[in-house]
Design a protein around this motif. Structure first.
Motif, mmCIF file in Angstrom:
data_model
loop_
_atom_site.group_PDB
_atom_site.id
_atom_site.type_symbol
_atom_site.label_atom_id
_atom_site.label_comp_id
_atom_site.label_asym_id
_atom_site.label_seq_id
_atom_site.Cartn_x
_atom_site.Cartn_y
_atom_site.Cartn_z
ATOM 1 N N ALA A 210 -9.296 -100.985 -33.107
ATOM 2 C CA ALA A 210 -8.810 -101.713 -31.770
ATOM 3 C C ALA A 210 -9.111 -101.101 -30.847
ATOM 4 C CB ALA A 210 -7.491 -101.906 -32.104
ATOM 5 N N LEU A 211 -8.901 -99.670 -30.588
ATOM 6 C CA LEU A 211 -9.036 -98.825 -29.443
ATOM 7 C C LEU A 211 -10.577 -98.934 -29.063
ATOM 8 C CD1 LEU A 211 -6.665 -95.925 -30.264
ATOM 9 C CD2 LEU A 211 -6.358 -97.426 -28.236
ATOM 10 N N ARG A 511 -10.367 -89.302 -20.512
ATOM 11 C CA ARG A 511 -11.252 -89.609 -21.622
ATOM 12 C C ARG A 511 -11.414 -88.722 -22.895
ATOM 13 N NH1 ARG A 511 -16.831 -88.518 -18.170
ATOM 14 N NH2 ARG A 511 -17.665 -88.929 -20.367
ATOM 15 N N ILE A 512 -10.749 -87.681 -22.802
ATOM 16 C CA ILE A 512 -10.925 -86.963 -24.002
ATOM 17 C C ILE A 512 -9.534 -87.487 -24.886
ATOM 18 C CG2 ILE A 512 -9.751 -84.600 -24.988
ATOM 19 C CD1 ILE A 512 -11.147 -83.402 -22.415
ATOM 20 N N LYS A 513 -8.403 -87.782 -24.198
ATOM 21 C CA LYS A 513 -7.490 -88.402 -25.172
ATOM 22 C C LYS A 513 -7.576 -89.852 -25.515
ATOM 23 C CE LYS A 513 -4.301 -90.762 -22.764
ATOM 24 N NZ LYS A 513 -3.206 -91.036 -21.711
ATOM 25 N N ASN A 514 -8.626 -90.778 -24.898
ATOM 26 C CA ASN A 514 -8.995 -91.981 -25.425
ATOM 27 C C ASN A 514 -10.139 -91.634 -26.510
ATOM 28 O OD1 ASN A 514 -7.083 -93.236 -23.626
ATOM 29 N ND2 ASN A 514 -8.911 -93.661 -22.125
ATOM 30 N N ARG A 515 -10.949 -90.759 -26.260
ATOM 31 C CA ARG A 515 -11.888 -90.438 -27.255
ATOM 32 C C ARG A 515 -11.444 -90.190 -28.662
ATOM 33 N NH1 ARG A 515 -16.772 -92.484 -28.850
ATOM 34 N NH2 ARG A 515 -17.418 -91.161 -30.657
ATOM 35 N N SER A 516 -10.380 -89.053 -28.660
ATOM 36 C CA SER A 516 -9.773 -88.446 -29.640
ATOM 37 C C SER A 516 -9.183 -89.553 -30.746
ATOM 38 C CB SER A 516 -8.676 -87.362 -29.486
ATOM 39 O OG SER A 516 -7.656 -87.678 -28.640
ATOM 40 N N ARG A 517 -8.574 -90.535 -29.835
ATOM 41 C CA ARG A 517 -8.006 -91.621 -30.580
ATOM 42 C C ARG A 517 -8.686 -92.539 -31.410
ATOM 43 N NH1 ARG A 517 -3.195 -92.999 -25.963
ATOM 44 N NH2 ARG A 517 -1.919 -91.215 -26.269
ATOM 45 N N LEU A 518 -10.106 -92.622 -31.304
ATOM 46 C CA LEU A 518 -11.027 -93.519 -31.854
ATOM 47 C C LEU A 518 -11.182 -92.714 -33.087
ATOM 48 C CD1 LEU A 518 -13.395 -94.358 -28.975
ATOM 49 C CD2 LEU A 518 -11.340 -95.559 -29.695
ATOM 50 N N LEU A 519 -10.957 -91.516 -33.418
ATOM 51 C CA LEU A 519 -11.407 -90.911 -34.660
ATOM 52 C C LEU A 519 -10.398 -90.891 -35.748
ATOM 53 C CD1 LEU A 519 -12.323 -87.376 -33.045
ATOM 54 C CD2 LEU A 519 -13.794 -89.314 -33.231
ATOM 55 N N ARG A 520 -11.161 -90.841 -36.973
ATOM 56 C CA ARG A 520 -10.147 -91.006 -38.104
ATOM 57 C C ARG A 520 -10.224 -89.828 -38.779
ATOM 58 N NH1 ARG A 520 -9.963 -96.845 -39.349
ATOM 59 N NH2 ARG A 520 -11.363 -97.968 -38.238
ATOM 60 N N ALA A 521 -8.957 -89.509 -39.430
ATOM 61 C CA ALA A 521 -8.842 -88.382 -39.990
ATOM 62 C C ALA A 521 -9.570 -88.360 -41.639
ATOM 63 C CB ALA A 521 -7.156 -87.969 -40.316
ATOM 64 N N ASP A 522 -10.004 -87.141 -41.998
ATOM 65 C CA ASP A 522 -10.531 -87.211 -43.181
ATOM 66 C C ASP A 522 -9.638 -86.721 -44.334
ATOM 67 O OD1 ASP A 522 -10.706 -84.702 -42.525
ATOM 68 O OD2 ASP A 522 -12.833 -84.466 -42.500
ATOM 69 N N GLY A 523 -8.587 -86.608 -44.126
ATOM 70 C CA GLY A 523 -7.521 -85.887 -45.288
ATOM 71 C C GLY A 523 -6.888 -87.148 -45.837
ATOM 72 N N ALA A 524 -6.195 -86.582 -46.983
ATOM 73 C CA ALA A 524 -5.305 -87.367 -47.832
ATOM 74 C C ALA A 524 -4.115 -87.995 -47.164
ATOM 75 C CB ALA A 524 -5.166 -86.784 -49.421
ATOM 76 N N GLY A 525 -3.430 -88.675 -47.924
ATOM 77 C CA GLY A 525 -1.919 -89.244 -47.394
ATOM 78 C C GLY A 525 -1.022 -88.117 -47.636
ATOM 79 N N PRO A 526 0.289 -88.355 -47.107
ATOM 80 C CA PRO A 526 1.240 -87.239 -47.136
ATOM 81 C C PRO A 526 1.803 -86.873 -48.458
ATOM 82 C CG PRO A 526 2.236 -89.485 -46.744
ATOM 83 C CD PRO A 526 0.658 -89.674 -46.790
ATOM 84 N N ALA A 527 2.069 -85.576 -48.528
ATOM 85 C CA ALA A 527 2.892 -85.271 -49.789
ATOM 86 C C ALA A 527 4.195 -85.426 -50.027
ATOM 87 C CB ALA A 527 2.633 -83.553 -49.823
ATOM 88 N N GLU A 528 4.877 -85.552 -51.372
ATOM 89 C CA GLU A 528 6.233 -85.688 -51.326
ATOM 90 C C GLU A 528 7.079 -84.571 -50.832
ATOM 91 O OE1 GLU A 528 8.161 -88.559 -52.910
ATOM 92 O OE2 GLU A 528 6.548 -89.246 -51.804
ATOM 93 N N PRO A 529 8.200 -84.747 -50.257
ATOM 94 C CA PRO A 529 9.249 -83.757 -49.591
ATOM 95 C C PRO A 529 9.632 -82.666 -50.887
ATOM 96 C CG PRO A 529 10.362 -85.800 -49.606
ATOM 97 C CD PRO A 529 8.758 -86.279 -49.858
#
Length: 833
Positions: A210-211, A511-529
């Motif tokens: 969307a961004l 510009r840095i803030k807006n550009r960084s928000r376009l990126l997708r993380a390459d990690g897994a989902g959250p761990a259980e507490p």
């Protein structure tokens, strides 16, 4: 001019009004003046003039010229002008009048006028009728080969499909429309379609996509002189979806002013309603009610029942949140009017259930919750999570264990959806939408009386982004090129401060803030507490603080036993805490007995409230204002190892990491008295080289290779923009974005810098800032100050600390013993494990 050429020129003005309305206005005005004897040409020029004015936001003047065009025109020409007039009347907020005009055009213009009628019906909230018209119009345009009409209809149908949550169909329509607009050379329209794609992806929950669309839309529309207010509105709605309240408010306010300036009265209350939603998320109930009531009044005047229902539902929610009486005369009518807005329908049922509970109507409350809970099976993540929240409320009284399971599922839906967000601020602020589920789970756990349940839900409600494994934004060439430009600008600004350089710095940060928000993380989902039984505390005592309904609780785990107690009110503790940094700052500059007495009495009171009477090492899991506590200033903590961690789960993960070889690196920054001398002393203790005039690249290399890194530099916490909290080095600042991009980080980082150990706490007990980013990237221990420290006052402490590290002491013990040796309280804490 002869009549023929004038008519030809008027037709060209009409074409120009579509592709470049700013240029079309003077062209059409000139033709009107020169077409005295040619009524047909004058009518067409007035139509082009009015349409161009409407396109550029000058709606009142547009209506005047389009009415002239209707009077002057005949047959199909008059019908064409009626269509354009209907468009302008809609944007004036006069939907009923617009519908009358377009109905007069349908017999002559067929599919094109019917498509315009569908747009008006959409704005009136009559979605089924609008969709039926769009379908018929699409078939007609495909049969006739009218690509322009087809493109326009596809855009409008795509927007309606998104309202119905048919997101794949919406994107398909809009992409086909974009292709047709490109073929037809309608560049401005390509930008408008990009804005609509941003709207659709935002509703679907794909924030980076969307961004990206909205950025592209802003660039294209701005280049062609189009209206940017819709982009501001869509961006505000998108930012709200990830909890960025302040930025959303700013964009919504700008949208209100832009719509007003453009004369587009229809859109003003929509942006006002966004301001109300932002105020709700910020817990500003008075502002939420004020904006929602203003929007309601405007929607009612415009005859827009669907949007009026949205505003009425927001007024109700603001009243509920503020504890005021809730008056709703026709709840069923409000729900019916919200049809086509699943998120609004679910929230309205939840709010009406709360009203029923207030009125002691349990059967009615159950009925509303039952309907709301059905949303958990389909739709965007935010809507499904609200459905699970309703389900948890339904199960709460009869089966608390099952209610907790429902709340866990709702949190999992949100966390999995936000796992791909590539920048820390989006992940942190998005936790705002977890708050209701986490709070409900905590309340249910407290009602069970089981400390282990309370411990679990306190963990689920704090610092959830730190539980994601291996989250790292991907390498991005554009972001990598912007960071050195920011450093160079900041360095130049320090030497020669000018407004122009400051403006350049702000633009680069944006510009840095807006550009960084376009990126997708390459990690897994959250761990259980982590469960209490899984914590390997050894001889330590863990104290986990919990905030609920203005009260502060403490859950203490020692020798396998978990106890829960009430500490006091958050306000009382907060009032005490405000005195501590004040006293530490004054003692560091000029010791005075009255200040020392203030610190000692305040610290003793905090100690008695917060901590158990136990001499063993402490692991402290703070909440809210407790993140700012300089624990070594408390009497029972002096000389005792104290580790602070955003969550017990993060502490366990860091504590169980295999130890790394103790290789050391040190660097100092400019403008800090004693920093270079301090760095030289640390380097001598470890027999390592100290880089002279260390640059950001020098420090990033050290952070990526050494096991322990000591940084003596000016630190700056930026509460308004935490991702630009920084350490000053010789070629400019090292900022959060630099740390976030590291593949590997040290086991231990020591920042002998002012204030950078203090995080910015946002909704959901999420943390932002330089220290928080080091922890998120995997640093096991971080030693830094949570209060301002004197520039030249840290050398002795750091030397004492590093002597113990050299001799094999762990960081928390080394810090405690060094602080005890010096005898004076300070703000340094050990965070992590």
């Amino acid at each position: 001019m002869l009549p023929g050429p004038v008519l030809h020129a008027a037709r060209e003005a009409m074409r120009l009004a579509d592709v470049d309305p700013v240029k079309a206005i003077p062209v059409a005005a000139r033709i009107v003046r020169e077409s005295r004897g040619d009524t047909a040409a004058r009518a067409l020029a007035e139509q082009a003039w009015g349409h161009a004015l409407a396109q550029t936001g000058q709606v009142s003047d547009a209506v005047t010229h389009l009415r002239r065009a209707v009077r002057l025109g005949e047959g199909r020409a008059a019908a064409e002008s009626r269509m354009k007039l209907a468009f302008a009347l809609v944007h004036q907020g006069r939907a009923a009048a617009a519908l009358r005009e377009v109905d007069l055009a349908v017999p002559l213009l067929g599919a094109r006028a019917r498509g315009q009628r569908a747009v008006i019906l959409y704005h009136l909230g009559r979605l089924d009728e609008a969709f039926s018209d769009y379908q018929a119009v699409d078939r007609a345009f495909r049969r006739s080969g009218d690509k322009l009409g087809q493109q326009r209809n596809l855009v409008n149908r795509g927007i309606l499909q998104a309202e119905r949550q048919n997101f794949a169909a919406a994107v398909k329509d809009l992409l086909e429309a974009e292709r047709l607009a490109g073929e037809l050379g309608r560049d401005l329209v390509v930008g408008i379609i990009a804005e609509n794609l941003g709207f659709v992806e935002g509703r679907r929950g794909d924030v980076p996509a969307a961004l990206a669309h909205l950025d592209r839309a802003e660039e294209i529309i701005g280049l062609h002189g189009g209206q940017l207010a819709p982009v501001l509105q869509d961006r505000a709605e998108l930012l709200l979806s990830v909890g960025l309240v302040n930025e959303a408010r700013e964009h919504a306010s700008q949208a209100v002013e832009a719509f007003r300036a453009e004369g587009r009265r229809l859109k003003v209350p929509e942006a006002r309603l966004l301001l109300a939603d932002a105020a709700l998320l910020a817990s500003d109930w008075a502002a939420a009610g004020r904006h929602a009531r203003a929007a309601l009044a405007q929607f009612t005047r415009q005859g827009r029942d669907h949007h009026a229902a949205l505003a009425r539902a927001t007024v109700l929610r603001a009243a509920l949140k503020s504890g005021k009486p809730c008056r709703i005369s026709d709840p069923d009518g409000m729900i019916a009017a919200l049809r086509g807005r699943p998120a609004a329908v679910v929230q309205a049922h939840l709010d009406l259930a709360s009203v029923a509970e207030r009125r002691r109507q349990p059967a009615r409350a159950v009925a509303h919750l039952t309907v709301a809970s059905r949303a958990r099976v389909r739709g965007p993540a935010a809507v499904r999570a609200r459905g699970w929240y309703a389900e948890a409320l339904l199960r709460r009284r009869s089966d608390p264990r099952s209610a907790l399971a429902a709340a866990r599922t709702g949190l999992r839906v949100l966390d999995e959806n936000h796992a791909a967000l590539g920048t820390g601020d989006l992940r942190a602020h998005s936790a705002a939408h977890r708050a209701d589920l986490a709070s409900l789970g905590l309340r249910i756990a407290l009602s069970t009386g089981k400390p282990a349940d309370v411990f679990e839900w306190a963990e689920r409600g704090r610092a959830s982004r730190f539980l994601r494994r291996e989250v790292r934004p991907p390498d991005d060439p554009e972001l990598a090129s912007l960071l050195p430009l920011l450093r160079a600008t900041a360095h130049e600004l320090e030497n020669s401060p000018t407004p122009k350089l400051r403006q350049r710095q702000l633009e680069l940060e944006r510009r840095i803030k807006n550009r960084s928000r376009l990126l997708r993380a390459d990690g897994a989902g959250p761990a259980e507490p982590v469960r209490p039984s899984e914590l390997d505390l050894g001889d330590r005592v863990l104290v986990q603080f919990i905030e609920i309904d203005g009260a502060l609780l403490a859950s203490t785990l020692a020798d396998g036993r978990l106890d829960l107690r009430t500490v006091g009110s958050v306000r009382e503790v907060g009032d005490l805490l405000e005195r501590v940094p004040f006293a530490l700052r004054h003692l560091a500059r000029r010791p005075r007995q009255e200040i020392r007495t203030l610190l000692e009495t305040t610290a003793a009171r905090l100690d008695a409230l917060l901590l158990p009477r136990d001499d063993r090492p402490l692991v402290v899991v703070p909440t809210g204002v407790l993140h700012d506590v300089p624990w070594s200033a408390l009497p029972s903590c002096r000389g005792k190892p104290v580790v602070v961690s955003p969550s017990a789960t993060l502490w366990q993960a860091a504590a169980t990491q295999p130890p790394r070889p103790r290789t050391f690196a040190v660097a100092s920054g400019p403008g800090l008295p004693g920093a270079e001398e301090e760095a030289a002393a640390v380097a001598e203790i470890h027999q390592i080289a100290q880089p002279h005039h260390a640059t950001v690249d020098d420090v990033l290399k050290a952070l990526a290779t050494a096991g322990t890194v000591h940084l003596a530099a000016h630190g700056r916490l930026n509460p308004d923009n935490p991702l630009f909290s920084a350490l000053s080095l010789h070629d400019g600042p090292l900022v959060v974005h630099d740390v976030a991009r590291l593949d590997q980080v040290p086991e231990t980082v020591i920042m002998a810098a002012c204030d950078v150990g203090r995080p910015v706490v946002v909704s959901g007990n999420e943390l932002l800032g330089l220290a928080a980013t080091f922890l998120e990237r995997g640093v096991s221990q971080l030693i830094a100050s949570v209060v301002p420290v004197p520039d030249a006052g840290t050398k002795d402490l750091m030397v004492a600390l590093h002597r113990r590290l050299r001799d094999g002491a762990d960081p928390a013990l080394a810090l405690a013993e060094a602080q005890e040796e010096l005898g004076e309280p300070n703000g340094f804490v050990c965070v992590g494990a």
